[in-house]
Design a protein around this motif. Structure first.
Motif, PDB file in Angstrom:
ATOM      1  N   THR A  21      75.305  56.539 -38.513  1.00 61.24           N
ATOM      2  CA  THR A  21      75.329  58.119 -39.044  1.00 61.24           C
ATOM      3  C   THR A  21      76.931  58.082 -38.447  1.00 61.24           C
ATOM      4  OG1 THR A  21      74.387  59.058 -36.479  1.00 61.24           O
ATOM      5  CG2 THR A  21      72.817  58.520 -38.496  1.00 61.24           C
ATOM      6  N   ILE A  22      77.505  59.558 -39.094  1.00 65.89           N
ATOM      7  CA  ILE A  22      78.912  60.320 -38.303  1.00 65.89           C
ATOM      8  C   ILE A  22      77.833  61.744 -38.124  1.00 65.89           C
ATOM      9  CG2 ILE A  22      80.785  60.941 -39.209  1.00 65.89           C
ATOM     10  CD1 ILE A  22      81.464  59.284 -41.516  1.00 65.89           C
ATOM     11  N   ASP A  23      78.586  62.076 -36.873  1.00 71.95           N
ATOM     12  CA  ASP A  23      77.868  63.641 -36.407  1.00 71.95           C
ATOM     13  C   ASP A  23      79.306  64.179 -35.894  1.00 71.95           C
ATOM     14  OD1 ASP A  23      75.093  61.743 -36.707  1.00 71.95           O
ATOM     15  OD2 ASP A  23      75.119  60.654 -34.580  1.00 71.95           O
ATOM     16  N   GLU A  24      78.669  66.038 -35.996  1.00 74.47           N
ATOM     17  CA  GLU A  24      79.512  66.391 -35.982  1.00 74.47           C
ATOM     18  C   GLU A  24      78.210  66.793 -34.791  1.00 74.47           C
ATOM     19  OE1 GLU A  24      81.923  69.152 -38.303  1.00 74.47           O
ATOM     20  OE2 GLU A  24      80.240  71.145 -37.349  1.00 74.47           O
ATOM     21  N   VAL A  25      79.244  66.792 -33.256  1.00 71.35           N
ATOM     22  CA  VAL A  25      78.137  67.704 -32.247  1.00 71.35           C
ATOM     23  C   VAL A  25      79.031  68.384 -31.680  1.00 71.35           C
ATOM     24  CG1 VAL A  25      77.300  67.184 -30.174  1.00 71.35           C
ATOM     25  CG2 VAL A  25      77.509  64.815 -31.570  1.00 71.35           C
ATOM     26  N   ASP A  63      82.961  56.110 -45.483  1.00 70.72           N
ATOM     27  CA  ASP A  63      83.822  56.795 -45.292  1.00 70.72           C
ATOM     28  C   ASP A  63      83.382  56.663 -43.219  1.00 70.72           C
ATOM     29  OD1 ASP A  63      80.786  57.280 -44.826  1.00 70.72           O
ATOM     30  OD2 ASP A  63      81.270  59.284 -44.530  1.00 70.72           O
ATOM     31  N   PHE A  64      82.831  55.300 -43.063  1.00 66.85           N
ATOM     32  CA  PHE A  64      81.757  55.077 -41.570  1.00 66.85           C
ATOM     33  C   PHE A  64      83.837  54.850 -41.330  1.00 66.85           C
ATOM     34  CE2 PHE A  64      79.798  52.932 -38.208  1.00 66.85           C
ATOM     35  CZ  PHE A  64      79.464  53.962 -37.366  1.00 66.85           C
ATOM     36  N   PRO A  65      83.777  54.222 -39.394  1.00 69.77           N
ATOM     37  CA  PRO A  65      85.112  53.921 -39.489  1.00 69.77           C
ATOM     38  C   PRO A  65      84.375  52.286 -39.200  1.00 69.77           C
ATOM     39  CG  PRO A  65      83.926  55.854 -37.436  1.00 69.77           C
ATOM     40  CD  PRO A  65      83.160  55.702 -38.671  1.00 69.77           C
ATOM     41  N   SER A  66      85.216  51.924 -39.923  1.00 64.84           N
ATOM     42  CA  SER A  66      85.779  49.837 -39.909  1.00 64.84           C
ATOM     43  C   SER A  66      85.988  49.709 -38.331  1.00 64.84           C
ATOM     44  CB  SER A  66      86.330  49.447 -40.947  1.00 64.84           C
ATOM     45  OG  SER A  66      87.560  49.568 -40.758  1.00 64.84           O
ATOM     46  N   ASN A  85      78.430  55.482 -50.790  1.00 59.53           N
ATOM     47  CA  ASN A  85      79.623  55.875 -50.885  1.00 59.53           C
ATOM     48  C   ASN A  85      80.227  56.810 -49.558  1.00 59.53           C
ATOM     49  OD1 ASN A  85      80.467  55.079 -53.348  1.00 59.53           O
ATOM     50  ND2 ASN A  85      79.089  56.781 -53.962  1.00 59.53           N
ATOM     51  N   ARG A  86      78.637  57.670 -49.277  1.00 63.38           N
ATOM     52  CA  ARG A  86      79.253  58.375 -48.097  1.00 63.38           C
ATOM     53  C   ARG A  86      77.576  58.020 -47.001  1.00 63.38           C
ATOM     54  NH1 ARG A  86      79.700  64.719 -48.099  1.00 63.38           N
ATOM     55  NH2 ARG A  86      80.931  64.880 -46.237  1.00 63.38           N
ATOM     56  N   ASP A 105      74.368  67.265 -43.557  1.00 63.64           N
ATOM     57  CA  ASP A 105      75.728  67.781 -44.319  1.00 63.64           C
ATOM     58  C   ASP A 105      75.790  66.649 -45.251  1.00 63.64           C
ATOM     59  OD1 ASP A 105      77.901  68.741 -44.403  1.00 63.64           O
ATOM     60  OD2 ASP A 105      79.219  67.512 -43.099  1.00 63.64           O
ATOM     61  N   ALA A 106      75.815  65.099 -45.335  1.00 62.02           N
ATOM     62  CA  ALA A 106      75.494  64.112 -46.692  1.00 62.02           C
ATOM     63  C   ALA A 106      74.313  63.820 -46.278  1.00 62.02           C
ATOM     64  CB  ALA A 106      76.623  63.892 -46.442  1.00 62.02           C
ATOM     65  N   VAL A 107      73.998  62.999 -47.543  1.00 64.08           N
ATOM     66  CA  VAL A 107      72.829  62.323 -47.069  1.00 64.08           C
ATOM     67  C   VAL A 107      73.329  61.197 -48.048  1.00 64.08           C
ATOM     68  CG1 VAL A 107      70.132  61.784 -47.926  1.00 64.08           C
ATOM     69  CG2 VAL A 107      70.351  63.402 -46.216  1.00 64.08           C
ATOM     70  N   PRO A 108      72.987  59.480 -48.021  1.00 57.00           N
ATOM     71  CA  PRO A 108      73.128  59.141 -49.303  1.00 57.00           C
ATOM     72  C   PRO A 108      72.087  57.732 -49.376  1.00 57.00           C
ATOM     73  CG  PRO A 108      73.041  57.979 -46.314  1.00 57.00           C
ATOM     74  CD  PRO A 108      72.762  59.165 -46.638  1.00 57.00           C
TER      75      PRO A 108
END
Length: 306
Positions: A21-25, A63-66, A85-86, A105-108
């Motif tokens: 996941t990508i989290d906005e904390v 979009d996840f950091p490589s 994609n996301r 915020d986003a769901v694959p």
């Protein structure tokens, strides 16, 4: 399918099926951080520390950091990536008490059944969805891949309502699950009752072998129908509680699948969770030596179901 680092595929002991996941904390002091997360990430960290031979099968977006995936390969994670994609994106809002709210915020797209059918057989499988990406039918497939199956309830009891997440009952094949884990709200939602210990008792009555109730700063409870063990929390200096539960479930599952005693597994898993909450960076390695030292100081007592 992106399949990396599979030279040790035939030797996998524990497989984690989850998501990155990508989290906005949003911190209680007003700070806002953007960081990688998800059970897949935190499980990899603790299993590497424990020296387990493990695989991460996970949904991951472009979009996840490589750089994070490269780091996981460096710590010997075998990655089986199901590309989307996301990534899942969540907004976590913490208040001063440490409690948090969760927004979406986003769901694959969820796991396809054929992606789960490709999971190799291993001694233990940890199934830890974050928001409905694994169906009950998918869980049945994973049951056939594991000698010991652990299920973290979070993604099975969460339901998206607009941008918000609500908890509701879970319809799972309880009798086919070896370990069911969750926080107090998650376990209560799964069982449809308000009392956490009663909820664990109901889940065990439905057929699960073990129930893990994670209570944050109040420790945890590990129960069978015959025995209830309560452990205190280690007095950690909490920097970020995110990922503590994911850490605990992965560590406990790996240890129990290796035939460790329930008390030893509970102590060490609790100690690893205490190390995780002291880390601001989810990529910070966890010290096996420190975890073992902390585990020796933790007290366990027996309880009875009400």
């Amino acid at each position: 399918m992106d399949h990396r680092g599979d030279t040790g595929l035939s030797r996998v002991e524990t497989t984690v099926v989850s998501s990155f996941t990508i989290d906005e904390v949003h911190r209680s002091d007003g700070r806002v951080e953007h960081k990688p997360g998800g059970p897949a990430l935190y499980a990899a960290s603790v299993l590497s520390s424990m020296g387990s031979r493990y695989m991460i099968t996970a949904l991951v977006g472009g979009d996840f950091p490589s750089s994070v995936l490269a780091h996981l390969q460096q710590i010997h994670a075998i990655l089986r990536l199901c590309a989307r994609n996301r990534s899942f994106r969540f907004i976590l809002r913490y208040v001063q008490s440490g409690e948090r709210s969760l927004e979406v915020d986003a769901v694959p797209k969820p796991f396809r059944l054929r992606e789960l059918e490709g999971v190799p057989e291993s001694r233990a499988v940890v199934v830890s969805p974050v928001l409905g990406e694994i169906s009950p039918e998918g869980l049945s497939i994973l049951r056939r891949r594991a000698l010991f199956l652990a299920v973290d309830l979070q993604g099975f009891v969460r339901y998206q309502v607009g941008r918000h997440v609500r908890l509701g009952e879970a319809n799972l094949p309880w009798a086919r699950i070896d370990l069911v884990a969750g926080t107090e709200p998650e376990v209560c939602a799964a069982a449809g009752v308000k009392d956490p210990l009663q909820a664990v008792s109901i889940i065990l009555t439905r057929g699960a072998r073990l129930g893990l109730l994670m209570r944050g700063s109040r420790g945890a409870i590990l129960a069978t129908e015959q025995e209830v063990l309560e452990i205190e929390a280690y007095a950690a200096r909490t920097v970020d509680p995110t990922g503590a539960g994911d850490t605990m479930v992965a560590a406990l599952t790996d240890l129990l699948a290796r035939q460790a005693s329930a008390e030893y597994a509970l102590r060490l898993a609790t100690a690893y969770a205490s190390l995780r909450v002291e880390c601001a960076d989810p990529l910070t390695p966890l010290s096996e030596e420190e975890a073992r030292a902390r585990a020796e100081t933790l007290h366990i007592r027996g309880l009875r179901f009400p």
